[in-house]
Design a protein around this motif. Sequence first.
Motif, short mmCIF file in Angstrom:
data_model
loop_
_atom_site.label_atom_id
_atom_site.label_comp_id
_atom_site.label_asym_id
_atom_site.label_seq_id
_atom_site.Cartn_x
_atom_site.Cartn_y
_atom_site.Cartn_z
N GLN A 117 0.70 -1.23 -0.30
CA GLN A 117 0.36 -0.35 0.21
C GLN A 117 1.11 1.34 -0.11
N THR A 118 1.76 1.37 0.52
CA THR A 118 2.96 2.40 0.76
C THR A 118 3.27 2.55 -1.30
N ASP A 119 3.60 1.94 -1.62
CA ASP A 119 4.24 1.60 -3.31
C ASP A 119 3.01 2.32 -3.83
N HIS A 120 1.99 1.13 -3.30
CA HIS A 120 0.88 2.59 -4.27
C HIS A 120 0.28 3.64 -3.89
N TYR A 121 0.26 3.97 -2.76
CA TYR A 121 -0.46 5.39 -2.12
C TYR A 121 0.99 6.69 -3.03
N GLU A 122 1.91 6.25 -2.71
CA GLU A 122 3.44 7.48 -3.71
C GLU A 122 3.22 7.66 -4.35
N THR A 123 2.27 6.47 -5.52
CA THR A 123 2.54 6.44 -6.69
C THR A 123 1.09 7.19 -7.09
N GLU A 124 0.44 6.68 -6.27
CA GLU A 124 -1.27 8.06 -7.12
C GLU A 124 -0.81 9.45 -6.38
N ARG A 125 0.54 9.15 -5.72
CA ARG A 125 0.46 11.11 -5.52
C ARG A 125 1.38 10.90 -6.49
N LEU A 126 2.42 10.79 -7.24
CA LEU A 126 3.17 11.45 -8.08
C LEU A 126 2.16 11.24 -9.02
N ILE A 127 1.18 10.47 -9.70
CA ILE A 127 0.20 10.80 -10.74
C ILE A 127 -0.77 12.31 -10.71
N GLU A 128 -1.51 12.26 -9.63
CA GLU A 128 -2.57 13.24 -9.16
C GLU A 128 -1.37 14.81 -9.30
N GLU A 129 0.58 14.25 -8.84
CA GLU A 129 0.73 15.55 -8.95
C GLU A 129 1.34 15.87 -10.35
N SER A 130 1.36 14.95 -11.12
CA SER A 130 1.72 15.25 -13.12
C SER A 130 0.79 16.35 -13.16
#
Length: 302
Positions: A117-130
Amino acid sequence: MGKIIVSGASGGFGHAAASKLLHMGCEVIALTRSPDKVADLAERGAEVRAADFDDLEGLTKAMEGGEKLLLISTLRVGERVEQHRNAVEAAKANGVKHVVYTSIVGGGIKDHPGVEQTDHYETERLIEESGLAYTHLRNSLYADAVATAMAIPALASGHKPENGGAGKVAMVARDDCVNVAVGVLTQDGHENKAYDVTGPEAMTIHQAVAMIADMAGKPIAVEDVDDEGMYQYFDSLGVARKASDIKPDGPIPWASEGMVTFGQSIREGFMDVVSDTVEKITGKKPQSLKSVLEANKGAWPQ
């Protein structure tokens, strides 16, 4: 509709998604490190392109001409966020408008015990910030994994250590997750949303194993262990504890840290989510665990 990029097209999820999109008449760019493994997709009209998530330049070139990206999370739990960052940067450089990402139940929770979940949380954030439009598909535990990776060794040994305790999880058929992804990619109105994608019923691992034992006509003793006991079980199988310790091209491509903390997240209630996403997006009710077990029963030890 523009071209849809499917990453990981030689994997089970990616291949199934690309195949369904082609069947619907969509234009597909299929990305894979092993183009020879998806010759069937090329024969059906997909543009198959070699791509490596560790090679930003090559990945950027491979995504040319795509409008949407199905970003299937890579397998290197604990180390894959940089790979996902490369994929998002490559998509943005090519003017991709919408990223559909295969996340996990709990992927939107910052302080989560699961390394998955930590991996996915960080990926979700970087997608949103893109700044790209996004849809996060927070898939539950695959019923298919329960029917194979969990059921086969448990039936073979008659024993299963478990650290999930009395926690519940609504196991979901991978094919239902694929159909949701295809729906999101081909329908309007799913931009900038996150969906939990689950099976129809939450249950404990004990209940799932009891169902397997009953269907197989073989007893399976489930032994409740703590997290360290679970690590020791995987140690005995020769599984590396962390992704960084996995041997390249070794027999076991995953690490026990992801599995143990996944069990912890079940035990602590983080996976106890039931949604109606499958029916809402696909128009069909989600498959039950029992039906997925039936479909995989032929692979069980006799």
